[in-house]
Design an enzyme around this catalytic site. Structure first.
Site, PDB file in Angstrom:
ATOM      1  CE  LYS B  69      -4.016   1.815   2.587  1.00 50.88           C
ATOM      2  NZ  LYS B  69      -4.856   1.610   3.788  1.00 50.88           N
ATOM      3  CB  SER B 144      -8.276   3.397   2.802  1.00 52.14           C
ATOM      4  OG  SER B 144      -7.424   2.762   3.732  1.00 52.14           O
ATOM      5  CB  SER B 168      -8.571   0.616   5.681  1.00 51.88           C
ATOM      6  OG  SER B 168      -9.289   1.831   5.643  1.00 51.88           O
TER       7      SER B 168
END
Lengths: 95, 480
Positions: B69, B144, B168
């Site tokens: 990420k 997210s 997330s």
């Protein structure tokens, strides 16, 4: 719940400039969100202690001895402006 | 092996194939690097141009590629946290969790798209564009960690790192039909994760199956001199082997499974999974988390409050975007005006408001007390039950743009994941079936440090459910 002047006040505290259009939109959106959040005002929480952190952590202090750290050049490498080995910023005084 | 065979392997299977001599680590990396480069989902914000010179192929992870990420700092590799204010930022150091994985033999193949500063549940808040759900490209992948979830589901990476503050990892894993583990707070170092809400942020794996989640997580845990809140794990993380759930007591919190907003197809898949669990020997009982309906309110005070403080560092001085001005404060305010997206501004304003003089006790103080209630209620439930189970998300993947005009509706996506985050306890989402031809996630949560129990239970259920995640991979694999 939040009017334009309150949004502008909070934005100033957060060092955030907002366009006129953003101020109006935020006033509506923040009011709706804070309205939902307000439900917790009705709870009886007098005898409940606050939790700031979920894991028991003991204070972890290392010996106060100098060690290697980032080289000055490396620390400055991503800065938008640099002068004399430091971060360069505009004057705090306006104009 | 041809490319379809290679990308058909889980990470653990790829490691085994390398160890048998059937697969070459360089070949594996090249196959995924090419797929990541040809990504049409918007899942990646950066893809490696070549094999890194310092690949640790002799480590236990054998050089298997890893998608990371965007918000993890990776030395010399763009780490932008989905934000224009950090566009092109090259950190001087690597996050501890990533460094541990590299040391164990993982090789970074790319950085994945995300909601800006991890604030969002649809990945539509990224400054670098939305991510498309590989099951249906008109829909969101969740957020997210949407890029990580889409990349794993589409076979653009064997596994990925994400972070979970209020859901997330788990919610995008659910919406993309893969496995996502949010570990116990503090078991993985947060050093080098660009901070959102420090008392909640936790890194974890997004993988194709439960075994891969255990394998990646076991190499992430540990203490860290650079993060005093990293306490490590009291147990060695085992690769799960359980095939039965005999004697396991699963608690179903009525507050989270009878509420409005839960889609009927999601409820049906959840209930079918409870039947499967019963068939494996588990007992199912109702339990109560009275304060759970208030968790979202507490979360949307605490997380923005911490974010408003953490994001004060983005001021145009040391890194990232600067909007030039004649005086310092105008430079700050202009930089933050230009650099932050709408959702980040919203949360900074909510957080600043909640912490401001006269409102602190009414908002932040009360939210922290609600947090205590929720942690206590989980503790009470875990005296009777081994695990708590819920659907991961109240609905399946929604259409792009469907909720962007209504922030509150977007926040409600996190209703089932936020309570565990506030309590700091571990939870996993595994795919349990389809609704409207889209994946549904089943969440299992346990007491702090119960990852081995959760992984075992998830493994047994995964075997019994037999979810086929391959349609997604097949559809996007057509270019290979």
């Amino acid at each position: 719940m939040l009017d334009r002047s309150e949004v502008l006040h909070v934005a100033r505290l957060a060092r955030l400039r907002l366009d006129d259009e953003e101020v109006d939109r935020m006033a509506g959106e923040l009011s709706s969100i804070l309205g939902h959040i307000a439900a917790i005002a009705a709870l009886d929480l007098d005898d409940v202690p606050p939790t700031s952190h979920v894991v028991e952590v003991e204070s972890a202090l290392r010996a106060d001895e100098p060690g290697p750290c980032l080289d000055r050049d490396v620390a400055l490498a991503q800065a938008p402006a640099v002068q004399d080995g430091g971060f360069l910023v505009p004057s705090p005084q306006a104009g | 092996m041809d490319v379809q065979e290679i990308i058909g392997l889980t990470a653990a299977q790829a490691i085994a194939a390398i160890e048998r001599g059937d697969l070459d680590a360089v070949e594996l990396f090249s196959a995924y690097r090419r797929r990541a480069e040809e990504d049409e989902l918007g899942a990646f914000t950066w893809v490696a141009e070549h094999l890194p010179a310092d690949m640790h192929a002799d480590g236990p992870l054998r050089g298997v590629p890893l998608a990371v990420k965007d918000l993890f700092c990776t030395a010399g590799i763009p780490s932008q946290s989905g934000s224009k204010i950090l566009e092109g930022y090259l950190p001087p150091y690597t996050a501890t969790s990533v460094a541990r994985l590299e040391h164990a033999g993982a090789t970074i193949v790319g950085k994945t798209n995300q909601d800006e500063f991890a604030m969002g549940s649809s990945n539509e808040n990224s400054a670098f564009g939305p991510v498309l759900n590989p099951w249906d490209r008109t829909r969101v992948p969740g957020g997210s960690s949407g890029g990580s979830a889409a990349a794993v589901a589409a076979g653009l990476a064997p596994w990925a790192l994400g972070t979970d503050t209020g859901g997330s990892i788990r919610q995008p894993a659910a919406l993309c039909g893969i496995v996502g583990l949010k570990p116990t707070y503090g078991t993985v170092s947060r050093y080098g994760m660009i901070a959102f809400a420090s008392s909640l942020d936790q890194a974890g794996p997004l993988t194709r199956d439960v075994t891969d989640a255990a394998l990646l997580y076991r190499h992430m845990v540990g203490t860290d001199p650079n993060d005093a809140t990293a306490v490590g794990h009291p147990e060695e993380i085992r690769l799960p082997t359980a095939e039965r759930l005999d004697g396991l007591r699963l608690g179903v919190p009525t507050e989270l499974t009878s509420g409005e907003g839960l889609e009927p197809g999601v409820l049906a898949a959840f209930e079918a999974t409870l039947e499967t669990a019963r068939g494996l020997g588990a007992t199912i009982e109702e339990c109560s988390l009275h304060s759970a309906p208030h968790a979202l309110s507490a979360y949307y005070v605490i997380a923005p409050a911490e974010a408003s403080s953490n994001l004060a560092r983005f001021d145009g001085v040391r890194y990232g975007l600067r909007r030039e001005a004649d005086d310092l404060v105008s430079m700050y305010t202009g930089t933050r005006h230009d650099g932050f997206g709408a959702e980040v501004k919203r949360r900074i304003l909510i957080g600043t408001y909640a912490l401001s003089s006269g409102y602190y006790d009414a908002y932040y103080g009360r939210a922290q007390r609600v947090r205590t209630l929720i942690a206590r209620e989980f503790a009470s439930v875990f005296e009777r039950c081994d695990l708590v189970v819920t659907p991961t998300s109240p609905g399946v993947a929604f259409e792009l743009g469907a909720k962007t005009a209504d922030p509150l509706a977007m926040y409600l996506n996190d209703s089932f994941t936020v309570p565990m985050s506030l309590a700091g306890i571990p939870a996993i989402s595994i795919p349990c079936g389809l609704s409207e031809d889209l994946p549904v996630g089943f969440q299992l949560a346990g007491p702090a440090f119960s990852e081995n129990r959760i992984l075992d239970a998830a493994h047994a259920l995964e075997r019994a459910i037999g979810f086929d995640g391959s349609p997604a991979r097949t559809r996007t694999g057509a270019t290979s």
